[in-house]
Design a protein around this motif. Structure first.
Motif, PDB file in Angstrom:
ATOM      1  N   ALA A  30      -2.508  -0.674  18.355  1.00  0.00           N
ATOM      2  CA  ALA A  30      -1.988  -2.003  18.684  1.00  0.00           C
ATOM      3  C   ALA A  30      -0.573  -2.182  18.143  1.00  0.00           C
ATOM      4  O   ALA A  30       0.285  -2.799  18.794  1.00  0.00           O
ATOM      5  N   LEU A  31      -0.312  -1.636  16.954  1.00  0.00           N
ATOM      6  CA  LEU A  31       1.043  -1.698  16.403  1.00  0.00           C
ATOM      7  C   LEU A  31       2.022  -0.923  17.271  1.00  0.00           C
ATOM      8  O   LEU A  31       3.167  -1.353  17.474  1.00  0.00           O
ATOM      9  N   LEU A  33       1.746  -0.521  20.475  1.00  0.00           N
ATOM     10  CA  LEU A  33       1.949  -1.369  21.650  1.00  0.00           C
ATOM     11  C   LEU A  33       2.944  -2.482  21.351  1.00  0.00           C
ATOM     12  O   LEU A  33       3.852  -2.759  22.148  1.00  0.00           O
ATOM     13  N   CYS A  34       2.800  -3.110  20.195  1.00  0.00           N
ATOM     14  CA  CYS A  34       3.734  -4.181  19.799  1.00  0.00           C
ATOM     15  C   CYS A  34       5.146  -3.640  19.641  1.00  0.00           C
ATOM     16  O   CYS A  34       6.124  -4.307  20.009  1.00  0.00           O
ATOM     17  N   SER A  35       5.261  -2.441  19.094  1.00  0.00           N
ATOM     18  CA  SER A  35       6.580  -1.839  18.931  1.00  0.00           C
ATOM     19  C   SER A  35       7.226  -1.571  20.281  1.00  0.00           C
ATOM     20  O   SER A  35       8.421  -1.836  20.478  1.00  0.00           O
ATOM     21  N   LEU A  37       6.619  -3.127  23.133  1.00  0.00           N
ATOM     22  CA  LEU A  37       6.992  -4.408  23.734  1.00  0.00           C
ATOM     23  C   LEU A  37       8.224  -5.003  23.056  1.00  0.00           C
ATOM     24  O   LEU A  37       9.076  -5.607  23.722  1.00  0.00           O
ATOM     25  N   SER A  38       8.337  -4.840  21.749  1.00  0.00           N
ATOM     26  CA  SER A  38       9.494  -5.383  21.023  1.00  0.00           C
ATOM     27  C   SER A  38      10.781  -4.693  21.451  1.00  0.00           C
ATOM     28  O   SER A  38      11.857  -5.310  21.414  1.00  0.00           O
ATOM     29  N   SER A  39      10.685  -3.426  21.853  1.00  0.00           N
ATOM     30  CA  SER A  39      11.900  -2.734  22.298  1.00  0.00           C
ATOM     31  C   SER A  39      12.507  -3.422  23.517  1.00  0.00           C
ATOM     32  O   SER A  39      13.729  -3.472  23.666  1.00  0.00           O
ATOM     33  N   ARG A  41      12.375  -6.628  24.139  1.00  0.00           N
ATOM     34  CA  ARG A  41      13.008  -7.854  23.646  1.00  0.00           C
ATOM     35  C   ARG A  41      14.397  -7.547  23.088  1.00  0.00           C
ATOM     36  O   ARG A  41      15.365  -8.260  23.352  1.00  0.00           O
ATOM     37  N   ALA A  58       7.063   3.592  18.086  1.00  0.00           N
ATOM     38  CA  ALA A  58       5.810   3.613  18.849  1.00  0.00           C
ATOM     39  C   ALA A  58       5.316   5.044  19.035  1.00  0.00           C
ATOM     40  O   ALA A  58       4.112   5.310  18.990  1.00  0.00           O
ATOM     41  N   SER A  86      -1.428   1.368  25.738  1.00  0.00           N
ATOM     42  CA  SER A  86      -0.254   1.318  24.867  1.00  0.00           C
ATOM     43  C   SER A  86       0.803   2.310  25.320  1.00  0.00           C
ATOM     44  O   SER A  86       1.999   1.993  25.355  1.00  0.00           O
ATOM     45  N   SER A  90       4.578   1.404  26.218  1.00  0.00           N
ATOM     46  CA  SER A  90       5.584   1.832  25.239  1.00  0.00           C
ATOM     47  C   SER A  90       6.455   2.965  25.761  1.00  0.00           C
ATOM     48  O   SER A  90       7.651   3.024  25.437  1.00  0.00           O
TER      49      SER A  90
END
Length: 273
Positions: A30-31, A33-35, A37-39, A41, A58, A86, A90
C-alpha cells in the motif's frame, strides 16, 4: 446396551477476514501504491526530481514486500492482487503521466497515445503474469528467468530521458521525438517474450559475497551522490544484460530438448550457491 453415538464431523470454520501475518507485507504494498500516486501529484507541480524519486521509492518497496511476505509466511492471493494493482499504477500509469506532462504533451495526440500504450502494455504484462501464477509449466520461470522486462524495470527504463535531462540540462533530451520512441521501446520490452534474468534466482558463490556487498555499497553511494548519472548507468547496464540472458535461456532450452533436464538450468547464469 445402547449403540455408540456417532458424531457427525464438524464442518471446518470459515476463515474470516485476512490473516494478521499478511498485514505487514500488504501495508508495504500500500505504501508503494501511495508513493506511485504521489509521483503524479509532484509531476503536476513540475517537481520532476521528486516525481521520479517517488516512482523509484515505489520500486524499492515493491522489491521488499514479497520478501517480507515470504519471511512471515504471509503470502496470499489478496496480496498478489494488491501487488499487481500497485504495480499497474506505480510503474504504468505514473511514469506515463509524468512523461506526458514533462515532454509528450508537446505533440498532444500522438504523445497521449504513446502514454496510453505504455500504461496499457504495463497492465497487459501484469495480467499475463497473474494468469500464469497457477500454471505448473512455466519454461522461463523454471529456468530462473522472467518473461519480458518486469514492470519496475520498465518504469526505470522509460524515464531514462528524464534522468539525462536532469543531469545535463540539455533540452534535446526533453524532445518528444526522442521521448516518444523511447516510451514505445520500453513498452514493447515489457510485453515481449524475451527471457530476462530474475534477481531472486541468482545466487552468489561463497567466495565473492563480500565483493558483492562492497559493490552494492559503492553503487548506493553513487546513487546518493550523483543519482541521475548513476540511474542512467544502471539502466544502460541492465539493457546490456538482456542479450546475455536471451542467449543463456536458449542454451538451457537446447539442453532440455536434448534430454539433459532442468538440472542444467542454473549453469548459464554463471553463479553458484
Amino acid at each position: 446396551m445402547k449403540p455408540p453415538r456417532i458424531r457427525a464431523p464438524r464442518a471446518p470454520r470459515p476463515q474470516r477476514g485476512i490473516p494478521l501475518r499478511t498485514i505487514l507485507p500488504n501495508a508495504v504494498t500500500a505504501l508503494a501504491l501511495c508513493s506511485g500516486l504521489s509521483s503524479i501529484r509532484f509531476a503536476m507541480d513540475e517537481k520532476w526530481e521528486i516525481a521520479v524519486m517517488m516512482v523509484l521509492i515505489a520500486g524499492v518497496l515493491d522489491g521488499i514486500d514479497g520478501r517480507i511476505a515470504r519471511l512471515v509466511r504471509g503470502e496470499s492471493r489478496f496480496g498478489a492482487e494488491l501487488d499487481s494493482l500497485s504495480d499497474a499504477i506505480s510503474f504504468g500509469v505514473a511514469p506515463a503521466l509524468i512523461l506526458f506532462m514533462w515532454s509528450l504533451h508537446d505533440v498532444s495526440r500522438l504523445g497521449w497515445l504513446l502514454a496510453l500504450v505504455y500504461a496499457l502494455f504495463c497492465a497487459l504484462r501484469l495480467a499475463r503474469f497473474n494468469a500464469q501464477i497457477d500454471q505448473t509449466v512455466q519454461p522461463h520461470k523454471s529456468a530462473g528467468f522472467l518473461t519480458g522486462v518486469p514492470a519496475p524495470a520498465g518504469a526505470a527504463i522509460v524515464m531514462m530521458p528524464l534522468y539525462l535531462w536532469l543531469s545535463t540540462g540539455l533540452e534535446q533530451f526533453r524532445s518528444p521525438w526522442l521521448v516518444g520512441p523511447w516510451t514505445a521501446f520500453a513498452a514493447i520490452l515489457m510485453i515481449s517474450s524475451i527471457a530476462t534474468w530474475s534477481g531472486a534466482s541468482l545466487k552468489l558463490r561463497q567466495r565473492i559475497r563480500f565483493e558483492a556487498i562492497a559493490v552494492l555499497v559503492v553503487l548506493a553511494a553513487a546513487v546518493v551522490s550523483a543519482p541521475w548519472q548513476s540511474l542512467t548507468g544502471i539502466v544502460l547496464l541492465y539493457l546490456a544484460t538482456i542479450p546475455f540472458s536471451v542467449r543463456a535461456y536458449r542454451r538451457i532450452r537446447r539442453l532440455r530438448e536434448a534430454g539433459q533436464g532442468p538440472a542444467s538450468a542454473t549453469e548459464p547464469s554463471g553463479l553458484e550457491p
